[in-house]
Design a protein around this motif. Structure first.
Motif, PDB file in Angstrom:
ATOM      1  N   GLY A 116       0.777  -1.227   0.000  1.00 49.50           N
ATOM      2  CA  GLY A 116       0.000   0.000   0.000  1.00 49.50           C
ATOM      3  C   GLY A 116       0.809   1.277   0.000  1.00 49.50           C
ATOM      4  O   GLY A 116       0.334   2.304   0.447  1.00 49.50           O
ATOM      5  N   GLY A 117       2.022   1.250  -0.461  1.00 45.47           N
ATOM      6  CA  GLY A 117       2.808   2.476  -0.563  1.00 45.47           C
ATOM      7  C   GLY A 117       3.565   2.840   0.700  1.00 45.47           C
ATOM      8  O   GLY A 117       4.071   3.947   0.810  1.00 45.47           O
ATOM      9  N   ARG A 118       3.642   1.928   1.670  1.00 42.89           N
ATOM     10  CA  ARG A 118       4.402   2.232   2.884  1.00 42.89           C
ATOM     11  C   ARG A 118       5.863   2.512   2.586  1.00 42.89           C
ATOM     12  O   ARG A 118       6.466   3.356   3.214  1.00 42.89           O
ATOM     13  N   GLY A 119       6.411   1.781   1.621  1.00 42.20           N
ATOM     14  CA  GLY A 119       7.812   1.992   1.248  1.00 42.20           C
ATOM     15  C   GLY A 119       8.033   3.361   0.641  1.00 42.20           C
ATOM     16  O   GLY A 119       9.040   4.008   0.897  1.00 42.20           O
ATOM     17  N   ARG A 120       7.068   3.810  -0.171  1.00 44.84           N
ATOM     18  CA  ARG A 120       7.183   5.150  -0.753  1.00 44.84           C
ATOM     19  C   ARG A 120       7.120   6.211   0.328  1.00 44.84           C
ATOM     20  O   ARG A 120       7.873   7.174   0.310  1.00 44.84           O
ATOM     21  N   LEU A 121       6.218   6.033   1.291  1.00 40.25           N
ATOM     22  CA  LEU A 121       6.096   7.005   2.378  1.00 40.25           C
ATOM     23  C   LEU A 121       7.349   6.996   3.248  1.00 40.25           C
ATOM     24  O   LEU A 121       7.847   8.051   3.646  1.00 40.25           O
ATOM     25  N   ARG A 122       7.874   5.812   3.529  1.00 39.55           N
ATOM     26  CA  ARG A 122       9.093   5.706   4.335  1.00 39.55           C
ATOM     27  C   ARG A 122      10.263   6.375   3.629  1.00 39.55           C
ATOM     28  O   ARG A 122      11.043   7.090   4.250  1.00 39.55           O
ATOM     29  N   GLY A 123      10.365   6.186   2.310  1.00 36.69           N
ATOM     30  CA  GLY A 123      11.423   6.836   1.546  1.00 36.69           C
ATOM     31  C   GLY A 123      11.292   8.341   1.560  1.00 36.69           C
ATOM     32  O   GLY A 123      12.274   9.069   1.696  1.00 36.69           O
ATOM     33  N   PHE A 124      10.051   8.844   1.438  1.00 37.76           N
ATOM     34  CA  PHE A 124       9.835  10.283   1.490  1.00 37.76           C
ATOM     35  C   PHE A 124      10.183  10.844   2.866  1.00 37.76           C
ATOM     36  O   PHE A 124      10.815  11.902   2.970  1.00 37.76           O
ATOM     37  N   LEU A 125       9.784  10.156   3.919  1.00 38.65           N
ATOM     38  CA  LEU A 125      10.090  10.651   5.264  1.00 38.65           C
ATOM     39  C   LEU A 125      11.591  10.693   5.513  1.00 38.65           C
ATOM     40  O   LEU A 125      12.094  11.634   6.134  1.00 38.65           O
ATOM     41  N   ASN A 126      12.313   9.694   5.022  1.00 40.64           N
ATOM     42  CA  ASN A 126      13.775   9.730   5.132  1.00 40.64           C
ATOM     43  C   ASN A 126      14.341  10.929   4.380  1.00 40.64           C
ATOM     44  O   ASN A 126      15.229  11.623   4.876  1.00 40.64           O
ATOM     45  N   HIS A 127      13.831  11.180   3.186  1.00 37.37           N
ATOM     46  CA  HIS A 127      14.271  12.307   2.373  1.00 37.37           C
ATOM     47  C   HIS A 127      13.986  13.625   3.099  1.00 37.37           C
ATOM     48  O   HIS A 127      14.829  14.525   3.152  1.00 37.37           O
ATOM     49  N   LEU A 128      12.803  13.739   3.701  1.00 36.72           N
ATOM     50  CA  LEU A 128      12.413  14.950   4.417  1.00 36.72           C
ATOM     51  C   LEU A 128      13.285  15.185   5.639  1.00 36.72           C
ATOM     52  O   LEU A 128      13.722  16.317   5.901  1.00 36.72           O
ATOM     53  N   ILE A 129      13.574  14.133   6.385  1.00 34.54           N
ATOM     54  CA  ILE A 129      14.416  14.258   7.578  1.00 34.54           C
ATOM     55  C   ILE A 129      15.822  14.708   7.203  1.00 34.54           C
ATOM     56  O   ILE A 129      16.387  15.611   7.827  1.00 34.54           O
ATOM     57  N   VAL A 130      16.381  14.113   6.158  1.00 32.80           N
ATOM     58  CA  VAL A 130      17.724  14.502   5.716  1.00 32.80           C
ATOM     59  C   VAL A 130      17.721  15.955   5.254  1.00 32.80           C
ATOM     60  O   VAL A 130      18.633  16.725   5.567  1.00 32.80           O
ATOM     61  N   PHE A 131      16.679  16.354   4.528  1.00 33.00           N
ATOM     62  CA  PHE A 131      16.552  17.738   4.062  1.00 33.00           C
ATOM     63  C   PHE A 131      16.590  18.707   5.239  1.00 33.00           C
ATOM     64  O   PHE A 131      17.353  19.677   5.241  1.00 33.00           O
ATOM     65  N   PHE A 132      15.766  18.456   6.255  1.00 32.73           N
ATOM     66  CA  PHE A 132      15.729  19.368   7.398  1.00 32.73           C
ATOM     67  C   PHE A 132      17.037  19.357   8.185  1.00 32.73           C
ATOM     68  O   PHE A 132      17.508  20.411   8.624  1.00 32.73           O
ATOM     69  N   LEU A 133      17.640  18.197   8.353  1.00 30.78           N
ATOM     70  CA  LEU A 133      18.909  18.138   9.088  1.00 30.78           C
ATOM     71  C   LEU A 133      20.006  18.922   8.373  1.00 30.78           C
ATOM     72  O   LEU A 133      20.773  19.664   8.999  1.00 30.78           O
ATOM     73  N   VAL A 134      20.072  18.777   7.064  1.00 32.50           N
ATOM     74  CA  VAL A 134      21.082  19.505   6.292  1.00 32.50           C
ATOM     75  C   VAL A 134      20.815  21.007   6.346  1.00 32.50           C
ATOM     76  O   VAL A 134      21.733  21.815   6.526  1.00 32.50           O
ATOM     77  N   MET A 135      19.558  21.399   6.228  1.00 26.26           N
ATOM     78  CA  MET A 135      19.231  22.831   6.273  1.00 26.26           C
ATOM     79  C   MET A 135      19.496  23.426   7.650  1.00 26.26           C
ATOM     80  O   MET A 135      19.946  24.574   7.758  1.00 26.26           O
ATOM     81  N   ILE A 136      19.246  22.654   8.707  1.00 28.47           N
ATOM     82  CA  ILE A 136      19.518  23.130  10.062  1.00 28.47           C
ATOM     83  C   ILE A 136      21.001  23.433  10.234  1.00 28.47           C
ATOM     84  O   ILE A 136      21.380  24.346  10.972  1.00 28.47           O
ATOM     85  N   VAL A 137      21.843  22.699   9.554  1.00 24.89           N
ATOM     86  CA  VAL A 137      23.290  22.938   9.631  1.00 24.89           C
ATOM     87  C   VAL A 137      23.717  24.059   8.685  1.00 24.89           C
ATOM     88  O   VAL A 137      24.473  24.956   9.069  1.00 24.89           O
ATOM     89  N   LEU A 138      23.228  24.043   7.451  1.00 28.40           N
ATOM     90  CA  LEU A 138      23.736  24.968   6.443  1.00 28.40           C
ATOM     91  C   LEU A 138      23.241  26.401   6.580  1.00 28.40           C
ATOM     92  O   LEU A 138      23.970  27.332   6.226  1.00 28.40           O
ATOM     93  N   VAL A 139      22.047  26.612   7.096  1.00 25.46           N
ATOM     94  CA  VAL A 139      21.556  27.986   7.249  1.00 25.46           C
ATOM     95  C   VAL A 139      22.418  28.760   8.245  1.00 25.46           C
ATOM     96  O   VAL A 139      22.875  29.871   7.937  1.00 25.46           O
ATOM     97  N   PRO A 140      22.707  28.230   9.436  1.00 25.12           N
ATOM     98  CA  PRO A 140      23.617  28.965  10.331  1.00 25.12           C
ATOM     99  C   PRO A 140      25.031  29.125   9.755  1.00 25.12           C
ATOM    100  O   PRO A 140      25.667  30.162   9.956  1.00 25.12           O
ATOM    101  N   VAL A 141      25.502  28.095   9.026  1.00 25.64           N
ATOM    102  CA  VAL A 141      26.827  28.209   8.403  1.00 25.64           C
ATOM    103  C   VAL A 141      26.833  29.364   7.420  1.00 25.64           C
ATOM    104  O   VAL A 141      27.785  30.159   7.371  1.00 25.64           O
ATOM    105  N   ASN A 142      25.778  29.514   6.656  1.00 33.12           N
ATOM    106  CA  ASN A 142      25.674  30.624   5.710  1.00 33.12           C
ATOM    107  C   ASN A 142      25.707  31.967   6.427  1.00 33.12           C
ATOM    108  O   ASN A 142      26.440  32.875   6.022  1.00 33.12           O
ATOM    109  N   PHE A 143      24.946  32.099   7.500  1.00 29.94           N
ATOM    110  CA  PHE A 143      24.890  33.389   8.186  1.00 29.94           C
ATOM    111  C   PHE A 143      26.154  33.707   8.969  1.00 29.94           C
ATOM    112  O   PHE A 143      26.455  34.870   9.196  1.00 29.94           O
ATOM    113  N   VAL A 144      26.908  32.703   9.361  1.00 31.99           N
ATOM    114  CA  VAL A 144      28.170  32.949  10.057  1.00 31.99           C
ATOM    115  C   VAL A 144      29.277  33.300   9.067  1.00 31.99           C
ATOM    116  O   VAL A 144      30.030  34.255   9.283  1.00 31.99           O
ATOM    117  N   LEU A 145      29.371  32.543   7.971  1.00 32.51           N
ATOM    118  CA  LEU A 145      30.477  32.741   7.035  1.00 32.51           C
ATOM    119  C   LEU A 145      30.235  33.882   6.058  1.00 32.51           C
ATOM    120  O   LEU A 145      31.152  34.676   5.806  1.00 32.51           O
TER     121      LEU A 145
END
Length: 92
Positions: free
Chosen positions: A26-55
């Motif tokens: 029923g698409g659980r794998g697709r949803l799980r893949g999207f959630l992994n993608h979303l989590i990685v997106f937010f984690l990377v942005m949480i790191v890169l936005v402050p790096v941008n404003f500091v540098l």
């Protein structure tokens, strides 16, 4: 428990066999893949936005990453929700 003790066509861990990516239930794998993608997106942005404003506070280059990665993420969300159904090829 072995495969023969389970229902026919089901793996020992409960996931159906033979479906690459885990899309068979029923698409659980697709949803799980999207959630992994979303989590990685937010984690990377949480790191890169402050790096941008500091540098380089005068150049907000993180916006390019938000748009460049956010657009494919939106497409992945649409795929996970099933908005890209089959095109009808192969069906009669």
């Amino acid at each position: 428990m072995t495969m023969s003790e389970n229902e026919p066509g089901r793996e020992a861990d409960g996931d159906p066999g033979g479906a690459p990516g885990g899309d068979g239930d029923g698409g659980r794998g697709r949803l799980r893949g999207f959630l992994n993608h979303l989590i990685v997106f937010f984690l990377v942005m949480i790191v890169l936005v402050p790096v941008n404003f500091v540098l380089t506070p005068d150049r907000p280059w993180f916006v390019f990453l938000l748009v460049g990665w956010g657009a494919p993420l939106a497409l992945h969300a649409a795929y996970a929700m099933g908005l890209f159904g089959s095109t009808g090829r192969g069906r009669r």
